[in-house]
Design a protein around this motif. Structure first.
Motif, short mmCIF file in Angstrom:
data_model
loop_
_atom_site.label_atom_id
_atom_site.label_comp_id
_atom_site.label_asym_id
_atom_site.label_seq_id
_atom_site.Cartn_x
_atom_site.Cartn_y
_atom_site.Cartn_z
N ASP A 65 0.80 -1.22 0.00
CA ASP A 65 0.00 0.00 0.00
C ASP A 65 0.84 1.27 0.00
O ASP A 65 0.38 2.32 -0.46
N ASN A 66 2.07 1.19 0.52
CA ASN A 66 2.87 2.40 0.70
C ASN A 66 4.02 2.55 -0.29
O ASN A 66 4.36 3.67 -0.68
N TYR A 102 6.93 6.78 -1.87
CA TYR A 102 6.21 6.43 -0.65
C TYR A 102 4.83 7.07 -0.73
O TYR A 102 4.71 8.29 -0.88
N ASN A 103 3.81 6.23 -0.65
CA ASN A 103 2.42 6.69 -0.74
C ASN A 103 1.81 6.73 0.66
O ASN A 103 1.82 5.73 1.37
N PHE A 104 1.30 7.90 1.04
CA PHE A 104 0.73 8.07 2.37
C PHE A 104 -0.72 7.58 2.37
O PHE A 104 -1.67 8.36 2.40
N LYS A 105 -0.86 6.26 2.35
CA LYS A 105 -2.17 5.64 2.27
C LYS A 105 -2.97 5.93 3.53
O LYS A 105 -2.45 5.90 4.65
N THR A 111 -4.57 10.29 -1.75
CA THR A 111 -3.30 9.66 -1.38
C THR A 111 -2.12 10.52 -1.82
O THR A 111 -1.73 10.50 -3.00
N TYR A 113 1.91 11.52 -2.14
CA TYR A 113 3.10 10.69 -2.28
C TYR A 113 4.33 11.55 -2.54
O TYR A 113 4.23 12.71 -2.98
#
Length: 206
Positions: A65-66, A102-105, A111, A113
């Protein structure tokens, strides 16, 4: 060469990693150089690349997810370079860029990133005009640092579709060699471009 390496890297993902998700993105970009160059060999003449628009698809792989990696591809960009404000050279180039993100889910469809990686400037078909007409201009490949920030927004009822916006920075200063018709070197210098690239478009995850 860089595109081949990037493709091999993507195809070389392990079998366990293949359990993740792919995303394709189709966007339109504004390429805005942030630097110019004073060429001492030309009496301090100010040389700079102009703003351009580009079609910039990309493919992204999510390990979880991230964490993801994104390969930016683009249709060939026709970039105009000016000398003392006058159009002097038109260059076709490709800017393949590979970043790890890096994705700030979170629990919303929004979202943000950030990403860091590398980029390339692959130039060909230089066309001289104006103050450089009658000369031979060649531009070498260059490689540099790349960074990006942005966000993807997926409405609750959109299933796999979304929209995104991001801003990228690329550290690019290709070497330019200018020669007269008889082969005599007129100037040789690094053209500082270091563009900011603003992109908006659609994403689809599958």
């Amino acid at each position: 060469m860089l595109k081949q390496v990037a493709l091999i890297s993507l195809l070389g993902l392990s079998a366990s990693a293949m359990a993740g998700q792919w995303q394709v993105k189709v966007g339109a970009s504004a390429v805005a150089p942030t630097e110019s160059t004073a060429v001492s060999d030309l009496g301090g003449l100010e040389v700079e690349a102009k703003n351009e628009l580009a079609f910039t698809p990309s493919v992204e792989y999510f390990f979880n997810d991230n964490i993801s990696t994104e390969l930016l591809l683009a249709a060939p960009i026709n970039h105009t370079v000016t000398a003392a404000g006058v159009d002097a050279v038109k260059i076709k180039h490709l800017p393949p860029t590979l970043t790890v993100k890096y994705n700030f889910k979170n629990s919303t469809g929004f979202t943000p990133y950030i990403g860091v990686g590398g980029t390339a400037f692959i130039a060909w078909d230089e066309s001289e005009r104006g103050p450089l007409a009658g000369t031979d201009v060649s531009v070498k490949e260059d490689f540099g640092f790349a960074g990006q920030v942005g966000f993807n927004y997926q409405p609750a009822d959109a299933k796999n579709w979304g929209v995104f916006f991001d801003a990228r920075y690329a550290q690019i200063s290709p070497e330019v060699d200018i020669k007269a018709a008889d082969g005599t070197r007129v100037a040789k210098f690094d053209l500082d471009i270091d563009p900011l690239v603003y992109t908006i478009g659609y994403s689809y995850k599958f």
